[in-house]
Enzyme design. Sequence first.
Site, PDB file in Angstrom:
ATOM      1  N   ALA A  66       0.854  -1.181   0.000  1.00  0.00           N
ATOM      2  CA  ALA A  66       0.000   0.000   0.000  1.00  0.00           C
ATOM      3  C   ALA A  66       0.894   1.236   0.000  1.00  0.00           C
ATOM      4  O   ALA A  66       2.090   1.165   0.282  1.00  0.00           O
ATOM      5  CB  ALA A  66      -0.900  -0.007   1.226  1.00  0.00           C
ATOM      6  N   GLY A 112      -0.107  -5.086   0.918  1.00  0.00           N
ATOM      7  CA  GLY A 112      -1.338  -5.047   0.141  1.00  0.00           C
ATOM      8  C   GLY A 112      -1.206  -5.705  -1.216  1.00  0.00           C
ATOM      9  O   GLY A 112      -2.202  -6.176  -1.778  1.00  0.00           O
ATOM     10  N   GLU A 115      -1.749  -9.311  -0.536  1.00  0.00           N
ATOM     11  CA  GLU A 115      -3.178  -9.447  -0.241  1.00  0.00           C
ATOM     12  C   GLU A 115      -4.009  -9.408  -1.519  1.00  0.00           C
ATOM     13  O   GLU A 115      -4.995 -10.144  -1.652  1.00  0.00           O
ATOM     14  CB  GLU A 115      -3.615  -8.351   0.728  1.00  0.00           C
ATOM     15  CG  GLU A 115      -3.043  -8.558   2.131  1.00  0.00           C
ATOM     16  CD  GLU A 115      -3.402  -7.442   3.089  1.00  0.00           C
ATOM     17  OE1 GLU A 115      -4.055  -7.712   4.097  1.00  0.00           O
ATOM     18  OE2 GLU A 115      -3.014  -6.281   2.819  1.00  0.00           O
ATOM     19  N   GLU A 135       3.833  -5.774   7.537  1.00  0.00           N
ATOM     20  CA  GLU A 135       3.125  -4.718   8.259  1.00  0.00           C
ATOM     21  C   GLU A 135       3.582  -4.531   9.705  1.00  0.00           C
ATOM     22  O   GLU A 135       3.550  -3.414  10.233  1.00  0.00           O
ATOM     23  CB  GLU A 135       1.611  -4.990   8.220  1.00  0.00           C
ATOM     24  CG  GLU A 135       0.954  -4.688   6.882  1.00  0.00           C
ATOM     25  CD  GLU A 135       1.016  -5.849   5.908  1.00  0.00           C
ATOM     26  OE1 GLU A 135       0.341  -5.774   4.861  1.00  0.00           O
ATOM     27  OE2 GLU A 135       1.749  -6.828   6.157  1.00  0.00           O
TER      28      GLU A 135
END
Length: 260
Positions: A66, A112, A115, A135
Amino acid sequence: MVYQNLLVENRGRIQYIVINREGKLNALNKDTLFELHIALADALHNAKVGGVIITGAGPKAFVAGADIAEFEGLDIETARNLAHENQKNIFNFIEQFSKPVVAAINGFALGGGLELAMACHIRIASDNAKMGLPEVTLGLIPGYGGTQRLTQLVGKGRALEIIMTADMITAAEAYRFGLVNHVVSQDRLISKAEDILQKILGNAPLSIAAAITAVNAAGQTDINGFDVEIDEFAKCFGTEDFKEGVSAFLGKRKSAFKGK
């Protein structure tokens, strides 16, 4: 729509979606996520599209995570809303997509990005791919379904190790753990994804959608997956594709499915 952060192209029955922020290692900022939802919704409602391939621009990254700069200043409630909306509009949307979605993972798939790949139905990795959920190094945990989908794919012990150590794993390790379906050379990545998708597209579209629904039910605790399978199996008998499939089988000819 004119996309600023994606390259979207339809060739035959495949929609290709390329995350196109190569200078940022294809990081998922809010604008990219918004465009990704629009592109996927277009594929879903376009009868000419049978399936989707998602990849990243350039050889270095599928999606390196992200856009962390956008997290600065968030509080508990805004972070909750961010995770909820993005899970609903992107990651769950892909997982529940009624058309097959294949992730072609080139280079880094982190945070992300991993993911996003895990939300896809099938994952193909190039041999230079590196994957991880880092993370916890930022004082966070995965927020777009990573804790749940990684556990489903590789098991609780490996998921906890990958998440808590924040270590990256290689494509070969990801294959051994069951995180990716295939590992190929970089030059064969897209063609391998195409080969698999073309095989799928030769089968009955409504059956494919039913299979996705039934398999997804296996990971849900609030419903009985066996009951979902029975319902989806039964509904297939009411389709024209079922009649065509049986007729073609008995007539020893190739089926001509219409998705009806």
